[in-house]
Enzyme design. Structure first.
Site: not given
Ligand SMILES: Cc1cc2nc3c(=O)[nH]c(=O)nc-3n(C[C@H](O)[C@H](O)[C@H](O)COP(=O)(O)OP(=O)(O)OC[C@H]3O[C@@H](n4cnc5c(N)ncnc54)[C@H](O)[C@@H]3O)c2cc1C
Length: 292
Positions: A170
């Protein structure tokens, strides 16, 4: 401010961030922009750098806790077509940093490309997934990444290739850059078999997390050898609450919020859990949620 004058057509001031996050908590972004092309993104980053304006990148907001206090940063949202494109060439898949992971998975499975199908159900974007090396028990995104094109905070575009990229549980070494494009190398597979695997993974995933109509987020990274949910359960904290924020009683690895929940309540609950688990087991839980 010159940035505002030069990019008046792009920059919005005092944009509420709560609607962009799964928890729907948080204050205003002093400056907010959705660049329409990679070139425009680069110009914005360079201009912000000249004015010493901090930058933040918003993905799908599924791993983000935004505090109510306003930050002076420029928040960039990579939602335009040029930043969300998905191109497939043989086993090579090139994806814009703002593309939804779910779109990438359904496209590659439909093209008979294997490797991502078990990641189905993870919300968010490719950029967010790569930065946090999103994954499930049987694999993560990082193991398929062969190149990441990034913009640094000064606006310089750099292509970095595996194995020089570092992915761990992660985490990645891409925390301080903007992920503009990701190239993946996948294996060939049978569309019907991959679709079946994706559907099975989806059923397993849905059964292990709160329903999608709940405002939820993963609280902690699983420490080595045990899940955060088990530690929370053992500490008797299932269902523990602070105001309108609680640990799900059915899925204790997740926090669930309702009503007018605040970031202060989320942070207080996370702190309480961290202390209770550390006292009981000596294990220091690390936050999964990124806090702005
Ligand atoms: C219901 C649920 C289930 C989930 N299941 C899982 C799972 O099974 N496995 C898992 O690993 N995670 C899981 N997650 C967590 C989450 O979905 C992941 O961490 C996901 O990859 C975050 O992506 P995001 O685009 O929403 O990032 P955001 O929440 O928008 O951002 C998270 C971080 O990434 C950075 N970021 C985003 N995009 C970029 C970019 N283009 N360049 C640089 N930095 C960037 C942001 O600045 C921030 O620091 C879950 C979350 C929920 C709510």
């Amino acid at each position: 401010m010159k940035l505002l004058a030069d990019f008046a057509h792009l920059i919005r001031e005092n944009e509420p961030l709560a609607p962009y996050t799964w928890l729907q908590i948080g204050g205003l972004a002093r400056y907010f922009a959705e660049p329409t092309t990679v070139a425009e993104l680069q110009q914005l980053v360079r201009a912000a750098h000249k004015e010493n304006l901090p930058l933040r990148v918003l993905g799908g907001g599924s791993n983000l806790l935004v505090q109510e206090s306003q930050s002076d940063a420029l928040v960039l949202h990579l939602a335009a077509a040029d930043l969300t494109a998905i191109k497939i060439d043989g086993h090579k898949v090139t994806v814009g940093g703002g593309a939804k992971l779910s779109h990438v998975i359904s496209r590659v499975v439909g093209q008979g490309l294997a490797g991502l199908e078990h990641l189905v159900g993870i919300p968010g974007t490719m950029g967010g997934a790569v930065v946090g090396n999103a994954g499930v028990v049987n694999g993560d995104i990082g193991s398929h990444v062969v190149r990441v094109t990034t913009l640094d905070k000064a606006g310089q575009m750099v292509a970095r290739h595996a194995p020089a990229l570092q992915f761990s549980y992660r985490r990645s070494d891409l925390e301080d850059v903007i992920v503009v494009e990701v190239e993946l190398e996948l294996e060939g597979g049978d569309v019907t078999e991959l679709t079946r695997r994706m559907q099975n993974s989806w059923i397993v995933k849905r059964a292990g997390q709160p329903p999608t109509n709940q405002r939820a987020a993963i609280a902690f990274v699983d420490p080595s050898g045990i899940s955060a949910a088990e530690l929370i359960d053992q500490a008797g904290l299932k269902g523990a609450a602070e105001g309108e924020v609680s640990l799900s009683s059915q899925y204790p690895g997740y926090i669930v919020v309702s009503g007018n929940a605040t970031s202060t309540q989320v942070l207080a609950l996370l702190d309480r859990v961290r202390k209770a688990v550390a006292l009981r087991t000596g294990i220091q839980l690390q936050s999964h949620l990124r806090i702005w």
